[in-house]
Write an enzyme that holds these catalytic residues in place. Structure first.
Site, mmCIF file in Angstrom:
data_model
loop_
_atom_site.group_PDB
_atom_site.id
_atom_site.type_symbol
_atom_site.label_atom_id
_atom_site.label_comp_id
_atom_site.label_asym_id
_atom_site.label_seq_id
_atom_site.Cartn_x
_atom_site.Cartn_y
_atom_site.Cartn_z
ATOM 1 N N ASP A 164 0.829 -1.206 0.000
ATOM 2 C CA ASP A 164 0.000 0.000 0.000
ATOM 3 C C ASP A 164 0.866 1.260 0.000
ATOM 4 O O ASP A 164 0.472 2.295 0.515
ATOM 5 C CB ASP A 164 -0.935 0.000 1.216
ATOM 6 N N GLU A 165 2.061 1.161 -0.593
ATOM 7 C CA GLU A 165 2.996 2.276 -0.635
ATOM 8 C C GLU A 165 3.054 2.874 -2.035
ATOM 9 O O GLU A 165 3.189 2.153 -3.035
ATOM 10 C CB GLU A 165 4.385 1.824 -0.193
#
Length: 323
Positions: free
Chosen positions: A250-251
């Site tokens: 989720d970066e």
């Protein structure tokens, strides 16, 4: 020698003479040879898997084989002269006309790919070629041309090009969000770092808040939909020339121009505001928020892309711990 026109106007010499062949000075053997050559020619062009045509040195089309008539649905009268051009696709007619004019002017071979209208109105891709036929002195006698159906080849080449484009896209794009992947991000960052002159650069490292909890509660499919939605929001948020990438989990990383530290902070805030909000996932309303770390790189900064990202990543985790 190419066959003479059997429908040429005018009567034959010696039509009233009981021995017209003698009047023409042609022996029986010569007549038989001429007829044999004509039969051989007709058999040859009839057996070729091409549309065949013959033109005079000035480019006037005077002969077409039966395959031409069967394919186009045209008559001989409709095809003679410049009648070959109207069945071409409108997009290719001007180019075909120009190339043919150039060929007849220079005597150089003619070649073009174009779409030709079939008798039922369907256009198919053809490879058109023509070569000049010359006598021993080099004088141009005729043009011999063919039209070869290459529709299947063009379709195969187009399919191969689409596949190559898709493979290249997959090699540089995140499959879930369509954003740049890590490899493309580093490549573009290094390019931007090397091209800086009078302006700086803002590098924003972003991590979604509570993503693991959402993923665990709603499932991985819901998590994937959330990530794809973040990708859409980032594409709507970034400016032309900015870079938006998903580098894993989720970066995300967003890179854009900035004149100073303050503008870099405003850039980061715009990114956060762009993804923030509520989203319906698997029938549940989910609050989307993110933590970011921003690094400003001025025009004189010599750090590598890897070092800059590591700095932005560290700042992002500092912010996350303060929450």
């Amino acid at each position: 020698m190419l066959p003479a026109d059997s429908n040429a106007p005018g009567g034959a010499p010696g039509a009233d003479d009981p021995h017209p062949i003698a009047q023409l000075g042609i022996t029986g053997a010569e007549l038989e040879s001429s007829l044999t050559r004509r039969v051989d020619w007709q058999q040859l062009v009839g057996a070729l898997p091409h549309l065949v045509w013959v033109a005079r040195p000035d480019g006037y089309h005077e002969y077409f084989n039966q395959q031409w008539f069967d394919y186009t649905g045209l008559t001989l009268a409709e095809s003679l002269g410049d009648g070959w051009n109207p069945p071409f696709h409108p997009d290719e007619r001007p180019l075909a006309r120009r190339l043919w004019d150039e060929a007849t002017l220079t005597g150089e071979p003619y070649e073009i790919e174009y779409r030709l209208r079939r008798h039922d109105g369907v256009y198919r891709w053809m490879l058109g070629r023509a070569v000049p036929l010359r006598d021993e002195s080099g004088t141009l006698l005729k043009w011999f041309g063919t039209c070869t159906d290459i529709e299947e080849l063009k379709v195969a080449l187009d399919d191969a090009a689409e596949l190559r484009h898709e493979l290249e896209r997959r090699a540089t794009r995140d499959s879930l969000t369509g954003l740049a992947n890590r490899e493309l991000l580093f490549e573009q960052m290094e390019h931007k770092l090397s091209q800086r002159r009078r302006t700086g650069m803002a590098v924003v490292y972003m991590d979604l808040d509570w993503f693991k909890e959402i993923n665990d509660r709603l499932g991985h499919s819901a998590g994937d939909r959330l990530l794809a939605f973040i990708g859409e929001r980032l594409r709507d948020t970034v400016r032309q020339g900015d870079i938006a990438a998903r580098i894993g989990g989720d970066e995300f990383v967003v890179v854009g121009e900035a004149q100073d530290h303050e503008e870099a902070e405003r850039f980061a805030q715009r990114v956060v505001e762009g993804v923030r909000g509520r989203l319906s996932v698997s029938g549940e309303s989910v609050e989307v928020a993110a933590s970011v770390g921003v690094t400003y790189v001025d025009a004189a900064d010599t750090r590598s892309a890897d070092t800059v990202l590591a700095h932005a990543d560290a700042r992002m985790y500092e912010e996350k711990r303060r929450r």
